[in-house]
Write a protein that holds these residues in place. Structure first.
Motif, PDB file in Angstrom:
ATOM      1  N   UNK A 203      30.098 139.521  54.408  1.00 28.23           N
ATOM      2  CA  UNK A 203      29.301 139.980  53.271  1.00 28.23           C
ATOM      3  C   UNK A 203      29.404 141.499  53.110  1.00 28.23           C
ATOM      4  N   UNK A 204      29.650 142.185  54.201  1.00 31.00           N
ATOM      5  CA  UNK A 204      29.744 143.650  54.153  1.00 31.00           C
ATOM      6  C   UNK A 204      30.855 144.078  53.204  1.00 31.00           C
ATOM      7  N   UNK A 205      30.549 144.965  52.305  1.00 33.06           N
ATOM      8  CA  UNK A 205      31.537 145.490  51.371  1.00 33.06           C
ATOM      9  C   UNK A 205      31.877 144.567  50.223  1.00 33.06           C
ATOM     10  N   UNK A 206      31.117 143.498  50.060  1.00 34.29           N
ATOM     11  CA  UNK A 206      31.440 142.517  49.028  1.00 34.29           C
ATOM     12  C   UNK A 206      31.433 143.119  47.629  1.00 34.29           C
ATOM     13  N   UNK A 207      30.657 144.178  47.422  1.00 37.37           N
ATOM     14  CA  UNK A 207      30.642 144.842  46.114  1.00 37.37           C
ATOM     15  C   UNK A 207      31.980 145.534  45.847  1.00 37.37           C
TER      16      UNK A 207
ATOM     17  N   UNK B 241      35.286 139.287  47.708  1.00 36.71           N
ATOM     18  CA  UNK B 241      35.806 138.078  48.339  1.00 36.71           C
ATOM     19  C   UNK B 241      34.674 137.330  49.033  1.00 36.71           C
ATOM     20  N   UNK B 242      34.742 136.009  49.040  1.00 35.75           N
ATOM     21  CA  UNK B 242      33.677 135.247  49.708  1.00 35.75           C
ATOM     22  C   UNK B 242      33.744 135.425  51.227  1.00 35.75           C
ATOM     23  N   UNK B 243      32.583 135.482  51.850  1.00 35.77           N
ATOM     24  CA  UNK B 243      32.522 135.572  53.308  1.00 35.77           C
ATOM     25  C   UNK B 243      33.234 134.358  53.905  1.00 35.77           C
ATOM     26  N   UNK B 244      34.041 134.613  54.926  1.00 26.00           N
ATOM     27  CA  UNK B 244      34.780 133.545  55.598  1.00 26.00           C
ATOM     28  C   UNK B 244      36.226 133.423  55.167  1.00 26.00           C
ATOM     29  N   UNK B 245      36.558 133.976  54.013  1.00 26.76           N
ATOM     30  CA  UNK B 245      37.953 133.932  53.548  1.00 26.76           C
ATOM     31  C   UNK B 245      38.814 134.796  54.466  1.00 26.76           C
ATOM     32  N   UNK B 246      40.055 134.366  54.704  1.00 26.42           N
ATOM     33  CA  UNK B 246      40.961 135.121  55.573  1.00 26.42           C
ATOM     34  C   UNK B 246      41.236 136.493  54.970  1.00 26.42           C
ATOM     35  N   UNK B 247      41.054 137.532  55.784  1.00 27.68           N
ATOM     36  CA  UNK B 247      41.352 138.912  55.399  1.00 27.68           C
ATOM     37  C   UNK B 247      42.720 139.319  55.927  1.00 27.68           C
ATOM     38  N   UNK B 248      42.911 139.225  57.260  1.00 25.33           N
ATOM     39  CA  UNK B 248      44.194 139.613  57.852  1.00 25.33           C
ATOM     40  C   UNK B 248      44.649 138.574  58.872  1.00 25.33           C
ATOM     41  N   UNK B 249      45.957 138.515  59.041  1.00 29.20           N
ATOM     42  CA  UNK B 249      46.576 137.664  60.047  1.00 29.20           C
ATOM     43  C   UNK B 249      47.583 138.512  60.797  1.00 29.20           C
ATOM     44  N   UNK B 250      47.383 138.672  62.084  1.00 27.25           N
ATOM     45  CA  UNK B 250      48.374 139.333  62.937  1.00 27.25           C
ATOM     46  C   UNK B 250      49.358 138.272  63.395  1.00 27.25           C
ATOM     47  N   UNK B 251      50.648 138.553  63.252  1.00 23.12           N
ATOM     48  CA  UNK B 251      51.645 137.598  63.709  1.00 23.12           C
ATOM     49  C   UNK B 251      52.874 138.338  64.214  1.00 23.12           C
ATOM     50  N   UNK B 252      53.673 137.638  64.999  1.00 24.68           N
ATOM     51  CA  UNK B 252      54.875 138.199  65.597  1.00 24.68           C
ATOM     52  C   UNK B 252      56.061 137.343  65.200  1.00 24.68           C
ATOM     53  N   UNK B 253      57.140 137.992  64.759  1.00 18.81           N
ATOM     54  CA  UNK B 253      58.397 137.308  64.441  1.00 18.81           C
ATOM     55  C   UNK B 253      59.477 137.869  65.340  1.00 18.81           C
ATOM     56  N   UNK B 254      60.049 137.032  66.167  1.00 19.93           N
ATOM     57  CA  UNK B 254      61.123 137.443  67.086  1.00 19.93           C
ATOM     58  C   UNK B 254      60.761 138.734  67.815  1.00 19.93           C
ATOM     59  N   UNK B 255      59.518 138.818  68.256  1.00 23.89           N
ATOM     60  CA  UNK B 255      59.068 139.969  69.031  1.00 23.89           C
ATOM     61  C   UNK B 255      58.587 141.157  68.219  1.00 23.89           C
ATOM     62  N   UNK B 256      58.695 141.114  66.885  1.00 27.89           N
ATOM     63  CA  UNK B 256      58.233 142.213  66.036  1.00 27.89           C
ATOM     64  C   UNK B 256      56.881 141.849  65.431  1.00 27.89           C
ATOM     65  N   UNK B 257      55.931 142.773  65.563  1.00 28.49           N
ATOM     66  CA  UNK B 257      54.585 142.538  65.039  1.00 28.49           C
ATOM     67  C   UNK B 257      54.529 142.773  63.533  1.00 28.49           C
ATOM     68  N   UNK B 258      53.712 141.958  62.863  1.00 26.21           N
ATOM     69  CA  UNK B 258      53.450 142.085  61.437  1.00 26.21           C
ATOM     70  C   UNK B 258      51.962 141.859  61.203  1.00 26.21           C
ATOM     71  N   UNK B 259      51.497 142.311  60.051  1.00 36.02           N
ATOM     72  CA  UNK B 259      50.141 142.042  59.613  1.00 36.02           C
ATOM     73  C   UNK B 259      50.216 141.527  58.184  1.00 36.02           C
ATOM     74  N   UNK B 260      49.588 140.384  57.921  1.00 32.49           N
ATOM     75  CA  UNK B 260      49.456 139.876  56.558  1.00 32.49           C
ATOM     76  C   UNK B 260      48.042 140.210  56.101  1.00 32.49           C
ATOM     77  N   UNK B 261      47.908 140.812  54.950  1.00 24.96           N
ATOM     78  CA  UNK B 261      46.628 141.203  54.383  1.00 24.96           C
ATOM     79  C   UNK B 261      46.410 140.453  53.082  1.00 24.96           C
ATOM     80  N   UNK B 262      45.322 139.716  52.996  1.00 22.75           N
ATOM     81  CA  UNK B 262      44.931 139.078  51.738  1.00 22.75           C
ATOM     82  C   UNK B 262      44.045 140.062  50.991  1.00 22.75           C
ATOM     83  N   UNK B 263      44.680 140.918  50.226  1.00 22.80           N
ATOM     84  CA  UNK B 263      43.947 141.958  49.513  1.00 22.80           C
ATOM     85  C   UNK B 263      43.684 141.636  48.071  1.00 22.80           C
ATOM     86  N   UNK B 264      44.153 140.481  47.616  1.00 20.22           N
ATOM     87  CA  UNK B 264      43.990 140.144  46.214  1.00 20.22           C
ATOM     88  C   UNK B 264      44.938 140.953  45.357  1.00 20.22           C
ATOM     89  N   UNK B 265      44.918 140.672  44.109  1.00 22.75           N
ATOM     90  CA  UNK B 265      45.766 141.380  43.161  1.00 22.75           C
ATOM     91  C   UNK B 265      44.874 141.987  42.097  1.00 22.75           C
TER      92      UNK B 265
END
Length: 179
Positions: free
Chosen positions: A44-48, A52-76
């Motif tokens: 709920x923090x920063x919802x203004x 985005x609704x509380x509980x929706x995925x914001x970020x996903x940390x993932x690794x591809x072949x040893x390289x780190x990435x971050x996926x951000x659901x920032x909307x458009x």
């Protein structure tokens, strides 16, 4: 003085509308030595600000072949006229996959096109999320280097320019002047 890190200091952040988790699952299913790490969610923090609704995925940390990435659901966001805000992937940034043989080229090419990707020229493609990839055989550097008769690199470049998915044998033949 920079801090020392046991892992990479730089992590590419990929901005998605809402597909960050789906994309991370897709990419980790393709590349070896890959996994999804921490998933954070909107609160709920920063919802203004984020709307985005509380509980929706914001970020996903993932690794591809040893390289780190971050996926951000920032909307458009809907940019105002004259604004340069338009959060879409372009070819200005791409990820290159160095493939040891034609089987690897074929595998990555086919997998990354799954679900609506688009082929481009010279070993480039866009996956279904719009992210650009270069699927490149490691031999390409040698072939474009043009050693040998001095014209091999030119012939290999001309052949490559007519290809979508790169064909190692076709590039080799052009380089050697045999095909």
């Amino acid at each position: 003085m920079p801090l020392s890190h046991s892992s990479s200091l730089i992590t590419p952040c990929l901005w998605f509308d809402n597909e960050g988790e789906e994309a991370a699952k897709f990419y980790t299913s393709i590349f070896p030595d890959s996994e999804i790490g921490h998933v954070s969610r909107y609160t709920e923090a920063g919802q203004d600000q984020h709307h985005q609704p509380a509980g929706k995925v914001l970020t996903v940390n993932f690794t591809l072949s040893g390289t780190r990435f971050l996926a951000l659901n920032g909307g458009s966001p809907d940019p105002k006229p004259g604004s340069d805000l338009n959060f879409k992937f372009t070819e200005a940034i791409s990820f290159q996959i160095d493939c040891k043989d034609q089987d690897e080229v074929d595998y990555y090419w086919t997998r990354l096109l799954e679900g609506g990707g688009k082929e481009a020229r010279c070993g480039w493609l866009k996956d279904r999320f719009g992210l650009s990839w270069q699927v490149v055989p490691v031999q390409l550097k040698e072939y474009l280097g043009g050693k040998g008769d001095g014209q091999g690199g030119k012939r290999a470049m001309e052949r490559m320019m007519g290809m979508g998915k790169l064909d190692i044998e076709g590039l080799r033949e052009a380089y050697e002047g045999t095909g």
